[in-house]
Design an enzyme around this catalytic site. Sequence first.
Site, PDB file in Angstrom:
ATOM      1  N   ASP A 107     -30.209  -6.541 -13.824  1.00 12.65           N
ATOM      2  CA  ASP A 107     -30.412  -7.756 -13.430  1.00 12.65           C
ATOM      3  C   ASP A 107     -31.568  -7.802 -12.309  1.00 12.65           C
ATOM      4  O   ASP A 107     -31.490  -6.871 -11.636  1.00 12.65           O
ATOM      5  CB  ASP A 107     -29.350  -8.664 -13.595  1.00 12.65           C
ATOM      6  N   ASP A 153     -35.783  -3.102  -6.824  1.00 10.62           N
ATOM      7  CA  ASP A 153     -34.274  -3.522  -7.050  1.00 10.62           C
ATOM      8  C   ASP A 153     -34.244  -4.058  -8.287  1.00 10.62           C
ATOM      9  O   ASP A 153     -34.123  -5.332  -8.555  1.00 10.62           O
ATOM     10  CB  ASP A 153     -34.116  -4.682  -5.718  1.00 10.62           C
ATOM     11  N   GLU A 185     -25.333  -7.580 -11.096  1.00 10.35           N
ATOM     12  CA  GLU A 185     -25.266  -7.224  -9.447  1.00 10.35           C
ATOM     13  C   GLU A 185     -25.681  -8.481  -8.857  1.00 10.35           C
ATOM     14  O   GLU A 185     -25.010  -8.429  -7.700  1.00 10.35           O
ATOM     15  CB  GLU A 185     -25.968  -5.738  -9.638  1.00 10.35           C
ATOM     16  N   GLU A 186     -26.702  -8.747  -9.041  1.00 16.97           N
ATOM     17  CA  GLU A 186     -27.071  -9.619  -8.178  1.00 16.97           C
ATOM     18  C   GLU A 186     -26.493 -11.101  -8.177  1.00 16.97           C
ATOM     19  O   GLU A 186     -26.543 -11.968  -7.412  1.00 16.97           O
ATOM     20  CB  GLU A 186     -28.783 -10.211  -8.534  1.00 16.97           C
ATOM     21  N   ASP A 244     -29.909   2.257  -5.429  1.00 16.11           N
ATOM     22  CA  ASP A 244     -30.080   0.789  -5.569  1.00 16.11           C
ATOM     23  C   ASP A 244     -30.174   0.388  -4.071  1.00 16.11           C
ATOM     24  O   ASP A 244     -29.503  -0.746  -3.441  1.00 16.11           O
ATOM     25  CB  ASP A 244     -28.867   0.204  -6.191  1.00 16.11           C
ATOM     26  N   HIS A 285     -31.934 -44.458  -5.461  1.00 20.92           N
ATOM     27  CA  HIS A 285     -33.071 -44.979  -4.666  1.00 20.92           C
ATOM     28  C   HIS A 285     -32.771 -45.371  -3.103  1.00 20.92           C
ATOM     29  O   HIS A 285     -31.983 -46.005  -2.853  1.00 20.92           O
ATOM     30  CB  HIS A 285     -33.525 -46.347  -5.524  1.00 20.92           C
ATOM     31  N   ARG A 332     -21.717 -11.376   5.245  1.00 21.92           N
ATOM     32  CA  ARG A 332     -21.827  -9.919   4.805  1.00 21.92           C
ATOM     33  C   ARG A 332     -20.725  -9.374   5.752  1.00 21.92           C
ATOM     34  O   ARG A 332     -20.455  -9.745   7.005  1.00 21.92           O
ATOM     35  CB  ARG A 332     -23.173  -9.315   5.551  1.00 21.92           C
TER      36      ARG A 332
HETATM   37  N1  LIG Z   1     -29.809  -3.765  -4.087  1.00 20.67           N
HETATM   38  C1  LIG Z   1     -28.436  -4.230  -3.749  1.00 20.67           C
HETATM   39  C2  LIG Z   1     -28.620  -5.888  -3.711  1.00 20.67           C
HETATM   40  O1  LIG Z   1     -29.451  -6.310  -3.707  1.00 20.67           O
HETATM   41  N2  LIG Z   1     -27.229  -6.292  -3.778  1.00 20.67           N
HETATM   42  C3  LIG Z   1     -27.086  -7.846  -3.561  1.00 20.67           C
HETATM   43  C4  LIG Z   1     -25.641  -7.836  -3.914  1.00 20.67           C
HETATM   44  C5  LIG Z   1     -25.188  -9.216  -4.245  1.00 20.67           C
HETATM   45  C6  LIG Z   1     -23.950  -9.595  -3.329  1.00 20.67           C
HETATM   46  N3  LIG Z   1     -23.736 -10.880  -3.837  1.00 20.67           N
HETATM   47  C7  LIG Z   1     -24.866 -11.412  -4.318  1.00 20.67           C
HETATM   48  N4  LIG Z   1     -25.805 -10.261  -4.669  1.00 20.67           N
HETATM   49  C8  LIG Z   1     -27.370  -8.013  -2.232  1.00 20.67           C
HETATM   50  O2  LIG Z   1     -27.636  -9.362  -1.795  1.00 20.67           O
HETATM   51  O3  LIG Z   1     -26.826  -7.344  -1.228  1.00 20.67           O
HETATM   52 ZN   LIG Z   2     -29.982  -3.892  -6.212  1.00 18.49          ZN
HETATM   53 ZN   LIG Z   3     -30.602  -6.931  -5.100  1.00 20.47          ZN
END
Ligand SMILES: NCC(=O)N[C@@H](Cc1c[nH]cn1)C(=O)O
Ligand SMILES: [Zn+2]
Ligand SMILES: [Zn+2]
Length: 516
Positions: free
Chosen positions: A139, A172, A206-207, A235, A268, A383
């Site tokens: 993805d 990616d 994953e994304e 990745d 509106h 993060r």
């Molecule tokens: N290449 C790894 C990556 O892009 N991971 C994403 C994973 C993620 C976590 N939450 C949404 N996507 C990243 O943003 O680090």
């Molecule tokens: Zn990735």
């Molecule tokens: Zn990514």
Amino acid sequence: MFVNLINKLISTSAKKPPQSIARTVSTTTTMSPATLQPIFDKLFPKVEELKPDFINVLKQAVEIPAVSGDESLRPMVVKKAKFLASQLESLGFHDIQLKELGTQPPPVNNTHLQLPPVVLSRYGSDPAKKTVLVYGHYDVQPAQREDGWDTEPFELVVDEATQTLRGRGSTDDTGPLTGWLHVVRAHKEAGIDFPVNLITCFEGMEESGSLGLEELIAKEASNYFKGVDAVCISDNYWLGTKKPVLTYGLRGCNYYQVTVSGPKADLHSGVFGGIIAEPMVDLVQVLSGLVDSKGKILIDGIDEMVAPVTEKEKEIYEKIDFSLEELNEASGSNTALYTSKEDILMHRWRYPSLSVHGVEGAFYGQGAKTVIPAKVSGKFSIRTVPDMDSEKLTKLVVDHCNKSFAKLGSPNTCHAELIHDGAYWVSDPFNAQFSAAAEATKVVYGVEPDLTREGGSIPITLTFEQELKTSVLLLPMGRGDDGAHSINEKLDISNFINGIKLMGAYLHFYAQSPEN
Ligand SMILES: NCC(=O)N[C@@H](Cc1c[nH]cn1)C(=O)O
Ligand SMILES: [Zn+2]
Ligand SMILES: [Zn+2]
């Protein structure tokens, strides 16, 4: 250093007991770079020769807009899984399975939305060989030409001037993921015995937080994944643009949304402006109370969860090849919050950060629509780093949003929630896998790789390590300026081709390593 380490490991050979694919060879024939050289002398020219074909496969894959975060594009994500399965089949992979993961959990608009399948397959099942699981995701992040792309994001453009491949997913992670397939093809066509049994685990979410994958890995640990000796993930990216790296740490990612709801429908602003409480006005105030313009997170209790920096750790940053200039070049601006290399790296790798991503339900297009949006959801993520606890963090975040909103005295309603979380991960960068990859890097690039951590997240990394009880290696293919998640995402052709050689060389070195 790595050669010494490898030699030391080789001379004190002690193998892990065989798992499901019991290895019949108990003594390992050790091979130095020199003894593997005849293999590389056949393999690397074959990779070069197949370059046009490899780019063509990547082109076909990039053309499928497999955006996991866009519910309407879910059929495209599934189409890409099937495309990969057909490629695997034509290469001679066997036991190919598209594993279904059920429906997507809330928050989601379509409550019957199926998660995309995980593509499992095997190449080889020789009990005398080690088994390496390679993980990648098919993805991609959303992309539209209007975002500022020079070319259509879902068309792979071979840019001769810059010697790059431009398109969403090029770096990616479609480029690296297909790299594993190309390694197999190059071996077949060069007539080289494949050094390990390969298992693929390619996911399509994953994304969007790898939804459903953790459960699948736990279930398959003693089934499909039985006997896996090592996991390799390609990745992530080099830190800069010149020096290859091996990565031993990732930050985690807790993704949140805070929704403010008011009127039944959009209104509106000439009719209702000034006489009702506007959700968007409330939301921007809640969002502005999360982080300041210097990047300081304003939620109480987070700093206390972060592991302190040790003197030993500080030394690591001093040795890394990186500069403020490289950061500025990669961001295309002079907007860095820190000037010293150490501060930049620590704030990217080992401190948490909070980013505000966007607002669902708000007006964002061209023109001047005079609307009062009825319901808006602000999206932000944190993060995470050692020793943050995801559940505790979520409680702090939700309480903080609720308090900020309460202070506004608004008649609207506010709801803050976690959308998904993925764990941080830190590993030993001197184990057998990393040593093999370091040797491979020297053979392909002629330099020792830097050992880096990464600010981004690959949510499933820790799950592989814990469920399969193996080490995980992050072996990046692309460069730090590839523009992953951004406009004009690219992969340098040299990184693609050398990355494929690197994957192959790593597998050969790892196959010869006396330890797992
Ligand atoms: N290449 C790894 C990556 O892009 N991971 C994403 C994973 C993620 C976590 N939450 C949404 N996507 C990243 O943003 O680090
Ligand atoms: Zn990735
Ligand atoms: Zn990514």
